[in-house]
Write a protein that holds these residues in place. Structure first.
Motif, mmCIF file in Angstrom:
data_model
loop_
_atom_site.group_PDB
_atom_site.id
_atom_site.type_symbol
_atom_site.label_atom_id
_atom_site.label_comp_id
_atom_site.label_asym_id
_atom_site.label_seq_id
_atom_site.Cartn_x
_atom_site.Cartn_y
_atom_site.Cartn_z
ATOM 1 N N CYS A 23 41.147 42.469 63.012
ATOM 2 C CA CYS A 23 40.219 43.064 62.037
ATOM 3 C C CYS A 23 41.016 43.466 60.798
ATOM 4 O O CYS A 23 42.250 43.392 60.794
ATOM 5 C CB CYS A 23 39.479 44.271 62.628
ATOM 6 N N ARG A 97 38.815 57.429 57.880
ATOM 7 C CA ARG A 97 37.371 57.298 58.112
ATOM 8 C C ARG A 97 37.141 56.873 59.558
ATOM 9 O O ARG A 97 38.060 56.435 60.238
ATOM 10 C CB ARG A 97 36.763 56.271 57.143
ATOM 11 N N LYS A 98 35.912 56.981 60.019
ATOM 12 C CA LYS A 98 35.575 56.563 61.378
ATOM 13 C C LYS A 98 35.731 55.049 61.493
ATOM 14 O O LYS A 98 35.392 54.333 60.544
ATOM 15 C CB LYS A 98 34.126 56.924 61.702
ATOM 16 N N GLU A 100 34.839 51.280 62.148
ATOM 17 C CA GLU A 100 33.569 50.530 62.108
ATOM 18 C C GLU A 100 33.352 49.835 63.454
ATOM 19 O O GLU A 100 34.303 49.605 64.190
ATOM 20 C CB GLU A 100 33.640 49.416 61.037
ATOM 21 N N ARG A 101 32.102 49.433 63.673
ATOM 22 C CA ARG A 101 31.737 48.766 64.925
ATOM 23 C C ARG A 101 32.622 47.521 65.195
ATOM 24 O O ARG A 101 33.098 47.305 66.301
ATOM 25 C CB ARG A 101 30.267 48.341 64.851
ATOM 26 N N GLU A 102 32.846 46.701 64.134
ATOM 27 C CA GLU A 102 33.640 45.466 64.333
ATOM 28 C C GLU A 102 35.091 45.807 64.666
ATOM 29 O O GLU A 102 35.760 45.068 65.390
ATOM 30 C CB GLU A 102 33.683 44.558 63.077
ATOM 31 N N GLU A 103 35.587 46.904 64.098
ATOM 32 C CA GLU A 103 36.977 47.302 64.376
ATOM 33 C C GLU A 103 37.119 47.753 65.831
ATOM 34 O O GLU A 103 38.086 47.416 66.510
ATOM 35 C CB GLU A 103 37.393 48.411 63.403
ATOM 36 N N THR A 129 33.381 59.290 68.780
ATOM 37 C CA THR A 129 33.686 57.853 68.742
ATOM 38 C C THR A 129 34.159 57.386 70.109
ATOM 39 O O THR A 129 33.730 56.342 70.618
ATOM 40 C CB THR A 129 34.784 57.575 67.688
#
Ligand code: URA
Length: 193
Positions: A23, A97-98, A100-103, A129
């Motif tokens: 990613c 930052r939080k 991401e879904r793909e990460e 998370t």
């Protein structure tokens, strides 16, 4: 699995993580942070993602949140020698930052493999998370501070130690964990392998 096999397996994962470009977080990292701790631990701690100091050192929870985590572990009668610590994602997201879904999806298999090697009796999810990635929990409000039994393993969800806002509740969560560990001493017992 014997200690040497576990160490070899975890080292192999860490090497794969170090060269991962699954990613875009790989573009901005200084170091990957695969995980650290006792390969024989019966307790695994899963945080969210490395922060700045973790990105610089390659080790999980070494910054401010890590210092606080040490205090929380002490409340539960634990030290770092009792646990293996990792994160949902192994590279630092920009500006913390939080992820991401793909990460998270790109990293999911690493976490799965680490759990398969350590075979923890108890997984402690730090923050939303982690609770979401590991247990599918959407809101911590009704789930934190409780021992959850699922698929032959125990889980405990706590607020993240970086959440200053929730400091009192985080400490209370670890006091509750201390009581649970007193009731179930086998959870912290390491199998001799
Ligand atoms: N916060 C996390 O979730 N993980 C770390 O390693 C450091 C801070």
């Amino acid at each position: 699995m014997k200690q040497a096999e576990r160490t070899a397996g975890l080292t192999k994962i860490a090497r794969t993580v170090a060269s991962c470009t699954g990613c875009t977080l790989s573009n901005c990292r200084t170091s990957t942070v695969a995980g650290d701790g006792n390969p024989l631990a019966s307790i695994m701690i899963i945080g969210e993602a490395p922060g700045r100091q973790e990105d610089e050192s390659g080790l999980p929870f070494v910054g401010m949140a890590g210092k606080y985590l040490d205090k929380l572990l002490a409340i539960a009668g634990l030290t770092r020698a009792d646990v293996f610590i990792t994160n949902v994602v192994k590279c630092r997201p920009p500006d913390n930052r939080k992820p991401e879904r793909e990460e998270m999806a790109a990293c999911a298999d690493f976490l799965k493999q680490q759990i398969a090697i350590i075979q923890p009796k108890l997984i402690i999810c730090l923050g939303g998370t982690s609770a979401n990635a590991v247990l599918g929990i959407k809101q911590l409000v009704n789930e934190h501070g409780k021992l959850i039994q699922r698929d032959g393993r125990y889980y405990f969800v706590a607020y993240h130690p970086a959440a200053r806002f929730h400091r009192k509740m985080i400490a209370e969560d670890f006091e509750k964990l201390s009581l649970e560990l007193a009731k179930l001493p086998e959870l912290r017992r390491m199998d001799i392998v």
